[in-house]
Design a protein around this motif. Structure first.
Motif, PDB file in Angstrom:
ATOM      1  N   LEU A  82       0.858  -1.419  -0.003  1.00 12.17           N
ATOM      2  CA  LEU A  82      -0.032   0.018   0.183  1.00 12.17           C
ATOM      3  C   LEU A  82       0.701   1.265   0.041  1.00 12.17           C
ATOM      4  CD1 LEU A  82      -2.885  -0.759   2.476  1.00 12.17           C
ATOM      5  CD2 LEU A  82      -2.975  -0.993   0.058  1.00 12.17           C
ATOM      6  N   LEU A  83       2.012   1.175   0.697  1.00 12.68           N
ATOM      7  CA  LEU A  83       2.808   2.427   0.564  1.00 12.68           C
ATOM      8  C   LEU A  83       3.913   2.406  -0.538  1.00 12.68           C
ATOM      9  CD1 LEU A  83       3.616   2.076   4.373  1.00 12.68           C
ATOM     10  CD2 LEU A  83       2.072   3.991   3.420  1.00 12.68           C
ATOM     11  N   ALA A  84       3.962   1.456  -1.294  1.00 11.06           N
ATOM     12  CA  ALA A  84       4.996   1.273  -2.234  1.00 11.06           C
ATOM     13  C   ALA A  84       5.186   2.157  -3.313  1.00 11.06           C
ATOM     14  CB  ALA A  84       5.061  -0.007  -2.925  1.00 11.06           C
ATOM     15  N   LEU A  85       3.871   2.646  -3.741  1.00 11.44           N
ATOM     16  CA  LEU A  85       3.800   3.608  -4.869  1.00 11.44           C
ATOM     17  C   LEU A  85       4.048   5.024  -4.709  1.00 11.44           C
ATOM     18  CD1 LEU A  85       0.840   1.835  -6.986  1.00 11.44           C
ATOM     19  CD2 LEU A  85       3.241   1.652  -7.225  1.00 11.44           C
ATOM     20  N   GLY A  86       3.967   5.351  -3.568  1.00 14.14           N
ATOM     21  CA  GLY A  86       3.880   6.830  -2.953  1.00 14.14           C
ATOM     22  C   GLY A  86       2.547   7.482  -3.256  1.00 14.14           C
ATOM     23  N   SER A 103       8.404  10.890   3.571  1.00 15.10           N
ATOM     24  CA  SER A 103       7.485  11.423   4.594  1.00 15.10           C
ATOM     25  C   SER A 103       6.198  10.770   4.399  1.00 15.10           C
ATOM     26  CB  SER A 103       7.613  12.902   4.597  1.00 15.10           C
ATOM     27  OG  SER A 103       6.515  13.642   5.378  1.00 15.10           O
ATOM     28  N   THR A 104       5.497  10.727   5.440  1.00 18.48           N
ATOM     29  CA  THR A 104       4.147  10.111   5.129  1.00 18.48           C
ATOM     30  C   THR A 104       3.030  11.201   6.119  1.00 18.48           C
ATOM     31  OG1 THR A 104       4.754   7.821   5.120  1.00 18.48           O
ATOM     32  CG2 THR A 104       2.593   8.330   6.083  1.00 18.48           C
ATOM     33  N   ILE A 105       2.159  11.601   5.182  1.00 16.72           N
ATOM     34  CA  ILE A 105       1.166  12.562   5.692  1.00 16.72           C
ATOM     35  C   ILE A 105      -0.032  11.807   5.770  1.00 16.72           C
ATOM     36  CG2 ILE A 105      -0.092  14.750   5.374  1.00 16.72           C
ATOM     37  CD1 ILE A 105       2.429  15.522   3.831  1.00 16.72           C
ATOM     38  N   ALA A 106      -0.619  11.826   7.049  1.00 20.97           N
ATOM     39  CA  ALA A 106      -1.953  11.113   7.404  1.00 20.97           C
ATOM     40  C   ALA A 106      -2.975  12.176   7.504  1.00 20.97           C
ATOM     41  CB  ALA A 106      -2.200   9.984   8.489  1.00 20.97           C
ATOM     42  N   LEU A 107      -4.163  12.080   6.823  1.00 22.29           N
ATOM     43  CA  LEU A 107      -5.407  12.951   7.013  1.00 22.29           C
ATOM     44  C   LEU A 107      -6.505  12.347   7.690  1.00 22.29           C
ATOM     45  CD1 LEU A 107      -5.053  14.266   3.299  1.00 22.29           C
ATOM     46  CD2 LEU A 107      -3.914  14.948   5.427  1.00 22.29           C
ATOM     47  N   ASP A 108      -6.804  12.765   8.795  1.00 23.81           N
ATOM     48  CA  ASP A 108      -7.963  12.271   9.438  1.00 23.81           C
ATOM     49  C   ASP A 108      -8.853  13.318   9.637  1.00 23.81           C
ATOM     50  OD1 ASP A 108      -9.717  10.662  10.849  1.00 23.81           O
ATOM     51  OD2 ASP A 108      -8.492  10.549  12.606  1.00 23.81           O
ATOM     52  N   SER A 109      -9.909  13.636   8.544  1.00 22.71           N
ATOM     53  CA  SER A 109      -9.940  12.766   7.350  1.00 22.71           C
ATOM     54  C   SER A 109     -10.208  13.666   6.285  1.00 22.71           C
ATOM     55  CB  SER A 109     -11.255  11.873   7.862  1.00 22.71           C
ATOM     56  OG  SER A 109     -12.569  12.670   7.587  1.00 22.71           O
ATOM     57  N   GLN A 152      10.054  11.577  -1.258  1.00 25.65           N
ATOM     58  CA  GLN A 152       8.932  10.964  -1.504  1.00 25.65           C
ATOM     59  C   GLN A 152       7.917  11.301  -0.532  1.00 25.65           C
ATOM     60  OE1 GLN A 152       9.078   6.726  -2.316  1.00 25.65           O
ATOM     61  NE2 GLN A 152       6.929   6.508  -1.319  1.00 25.65           N
ATOM     62  N   VAL A 153       6.557  11.625  -0.865  1.00 27.01           N
ATOM     63  CA  VAL A 153       5.442  11.778   0.227  1.00 27.01           C
ATOM     64  C   VAL A 153       4.368  10.659  -0.089  1.00 27.01           C
ATOM     65  CG1 VAL A 153       3.729  13.364   0.671  1.00 27.01           C
ATOM     66  CG2 VAL A 153       5.982  14.240  -0.128  1.00 27.01           C
ATOM     67  N   ASN A 154       4.026  10.025   1.004  1.00 30.67           N
ATOM     68  CA  ASN A 154       2.987   9.256   0.905  1.00 30.67           C
ATOM     69  C   ASN A 154       1.787  10.106   1.609  1.00 30.67           C
ATOM     70  OD1 ASN A 154       3.853   6.888  -0.382  1.00 30.67           O
ATOM     71  ND2 ASN A 154       4.930   6.194   1.643  1.00 30.67           N
ATOM     72  N   VAL A 155       0.472  10.046   1.062  1.00 27.56           N
ATOM     73  CA  VAL A 155      -0.580  10.920   1.688  1.00 27.56           C
ATOM     74  C   VAL A 155      -1.582   9.649   1.911  1.00 27.56           C
ATOM     75  CG1 VAL A 155      -2.104  12.515   1.446  1.00 27.56           C
ATOM     76  CG2 VAL A 155       0.201  12.947   0.699  1.00 27.56           C
ATOM     77  N   LEU A 156      -1.924   9.607   2.906  1.00 27.34           N
ATOM     78  CA  LEU A 156      -3.000   8.576   3.464  1.00 27.34           C
ATOM     79  C   LEU A 156      -4.234   9.387   3.914  1.00 27.34           C
ATOM     80  CD1 LEU A 156      -0.757   6.557   6.069  1.00 27.34           C
ATOM     81  CD2 LEU A 156      -1.000   6.170   3.438  1.00 27.34           C
ATOM     82  N   GLY A 157      -5.391   9.162   2.908  1.00 31.91           N
ATOM     83  CA  GLY A 157      -6.343  10.011   3.064  1.00 31.91           C
ATOM     84  C   GLY A 157      -7.579   9.060   3.792  1.00 31.91           C
ATOM     85  N   LEU A 158      -8.337   9.126   4.904  1.00 39.29           N
ATOM     86  CA  LEU A 158      -9.256   8.357   5.139  1.00 39.29           C
ATOM     87  C   LEU A 158     -10.546   9.265   4.576  1.00 39.29           C
ATOM     88  CD1 LEU A 158     -10.553   6.344   6.667  1.00 39.29           C
ATOM     89  CD2 LEU A 158     -10.563   7.798   8.853  1.00 39.29           C
ATOM     90  N   LEU A 159     -11.521   8.418   4.046  1.00 38.47           N
ATOM     91  CA  LEU A 159     -12.597   8.773   3.224  1.00 38.47           C
ATOM     92  C   LEU A 159     -13.764   8.191   3.626  1.00 38.47           C
ATOM     93  CD1 LEU A 159     -13.364  11.180   1.239  1.00 38.47           C
ATOM     94  CD2 LEU A 159     -13.293   9.410  -0.357  1.00 38.47           C
ATOM     95  N   HIS A 160     -15.036   8.970   4.255  1.00 41.18           N
ATOM     96  CA  HIS A 160     -16.194   8.018   4.503  1.00 41.18           C
ATOM     97  C   HIS A 160     -16.845   8.512   3.354  1.00 41.18           C
ATOM     98  CE1 HIS A 160     -14.257   8.638   8.272  1.00 41.18           C
ATOM     99  NE2 HIS A 160     -14.641   9.931   8.491  1.00 41.18           N
ATOM    100  N   GLU A 161     -16.934   7.351   2.582  1.00 44.34           N
ATOM    101  CA  GLU A 161     -17.472   7.618   1.178  1.00 44.34           C
ATOM    102  C   GLU A 161     -19.014   7.845   1.112  1.00 44.34           C
ATOM    103  OE1 GLU A 161     -16.591   4.355  -1.223  1.00 44.34           O
ATOM    104  OE2 GLU A 161     -17.824   2.781  -0.277  1.00 44.34           O
ATOM    105  N   GLU A 162     -19.676   7.542   2.392  1.00 43.39           N
ATOM    106  CA  GLU A 162     -21.177   7.635   2.422  1.00 43.39           C
ATOM    107  C   GLU A 162     -21.534   8.898   2.300  1.00 43.39           C
ATOM    108  OE1 GLU A 162     -22.608   3.309   4.004  1.00 43.39           O
ATOM    109  OE2 GLU A 162     -21.576   4.601   5.446  1.00 43.39           O
ATOM    110  N   GLN A 165       9.484  10.137   8.318  1.00 43.18           N
ATOM    111  CA  GLN A 165       8.744  11.391   9.119  1.00 43.18           C
ATOM    112  C   GLN A 165       7.284  11.043   9.143  1.00 43.18           C
ATOM    113  OE1 GLN A 165      10.089  15.223   8.276  1.00 43.18           O
ATOM    114  NE2 GLN A 165      10.521  14.714   6.186  1.00 43.18           N
ATOM    115  N   VAL A 166       6.803  11.130  10.002  1.00 40.18           N
ATOM    116  CA  VAL A 166       5.186  10.943   9.928  1.00 40.18           C
ATOM    117  C   VAL A 166       4.444  12.119  10.547  1.00 40.18           C
ATOM    118  CG1 VAL A 166       3.195   9.554  10.499  1.00 40.18           C
ATOM    119  CG2 VAL A 166       5.359   8.430  10.262  1.00 40.18           C
ATOM    120  N   HIS A 167       3.408  12.867   9.839  1.00 35.98           N
ATOM    121  CA  HIS A 167       2.659  13.919  10.237  1.00 35.98           C
ATOM    122  C   HIS A 167       1.213  13.529  10.010  1.00 35.98           C
ATOM    123  CE1 HIS A 167       5.914  17.142   9.903  1.00 35.98           C
ATOM    124  NE2 HIS A 167       6.529  16.052   9.118  1.00 35.98           N
ATOM    125  N   VAL A 168       0.660  13.955  11.013  1.00 32.89           N
ATOM    126  CA  VAL A 168      -0.960  13.469  11.325  1.00 32.89           C
ATOM    127  C   VAL A 168      -1.669  14.853  11.110  1.00 32.89           C
ATOM    128  CG1 VAL A 168      -2.847  12.315  12.455  1.00 32.89           C
ATOM    129  CG2 VAL A 168      -0.545  11.312  12.227  1.00 32.89           C
TER     130      VAL A 168
END
Length: 278
Positions: A5-9, A103-109, A144-154, A39-42
């Protein structure tokens, strides 16, 4: 699974629902990134920092930089760090760093951002993070930046969902059965056809992943050769079948819109007499 899941950036879109909550998978990916030395930013908007950090051990919490936008997202109380544009301004500021590590940036949400900012603005910001060179032209750019985006699709219509999907390098849709969770994963590699994969898993209390085999396909039951087929007309209160005499009567019946040769000839004579009378 976490490594892939993190490999493609780029943007990793985690699509959850009321039945299948995705924050635990988001935290599992954050833990994996932290253990890899990134480095991880939330960017926290939906839950408090205390609730989000719960379950991480001290070694993980010490590597996670939490940007709290839960209590006062637009700094109306003037007690926190002010970013022009609020959470999106903070997200743009993360594009610059003096640390050359990935770097990894996590978006909640992402759903919170879409409910407070125009969809086009959110998508433009994510596009900037994905293509860092278009926003940062100096040597302070991260590798490289990984952006993790949590999405409540409903919570969103097809327009925002489609726009975010087009930006994502990896898209995870959570689902499963009553006892097992599944992740349907769509990978979009540059210059390759998109690939699909389904993983069955559970998340342990320490946010490590336990991969499992999927449930077996339910086979259709084989009919018993000693069982006779059931007639669906057996218990009806009216008869659907015709006797031989009834079928003959039906076949010989002349319908109102059908004319015999005799009737056709009579009709022609009537029309001719009408013309002569006129």
């Amino acid at each position: 699974m976490l490594e892939s899941l993190l490999a493609l950036g780029g943007l990793v879109l985690l699509r959850d629902s009321v039945e299948w909550e995705g924050r635990d998978l988001l935290k599992a990916l954050i833990k994996k990134s932290a253990l890899c030395g990134e480095q991880v930013h939330v960017l926290g908007c939906e839950v408090s920092e205390e609730e989000f950090r719960e379950g991480f051990d001290s070694s993980i919490n010490s590597r996670v930089v939490y940007h709290d936008f839960f209590r006062d997202p637009f700094n109306w109380s003037k007690t926190g760090e002010a970013f022009p544009g609020g959470p999106l301004g903070a997200l743009r500021a993360m594009c610059r760093t003096t640390d050359p590590r990935p770097s990894t940036i996590a978006l909640d949400s992402l759903s919170w951002l879409l409910l407070h900012f125009p969809c086009t603005t959110v998508c433009q910001t994510l596009h900037t993070l994905r293509n860092q060179g278009s926003c940062c032209g100096d040597s302070s750019l991260v590798q490289q930046v990984n952006v993790l985006g949590l999405l409540h699709e409903e919570l969103h219509g097809p327009g925002p969902l489609g726009a975010l999907s087009s930006l994502a390098q990896t898209e995870v849709t959570l689902g499963g059965t009553m006892i097992q969770a599944s992740a349907h994963i769509l990978y979009r590699k540059p210059r390759h056809q998109p690939t699909h994969q389904t993983q069955w898993f559970s998340i342990r209390p320490d946010f490590s992943l336990d991969l499992q085999e999927g449930p077996p396909l339910q086979s259709q039951p084989h009919p018993d050769p000693h069982t006779f087929p059931v007639d669906p007309t057996t218990h009806l209160t009216f008869n659907l079948r015709l006797s031989k005499k009834e079928r003959e009567t039906r076949d010989n019946l002349t319908l109102p819109f059908q004319f015999s040769s005799e009737n056709s000839g009579n009709q022609t004579q009537v029309l001719e007499l009408s013309r002569q009378a006129v």
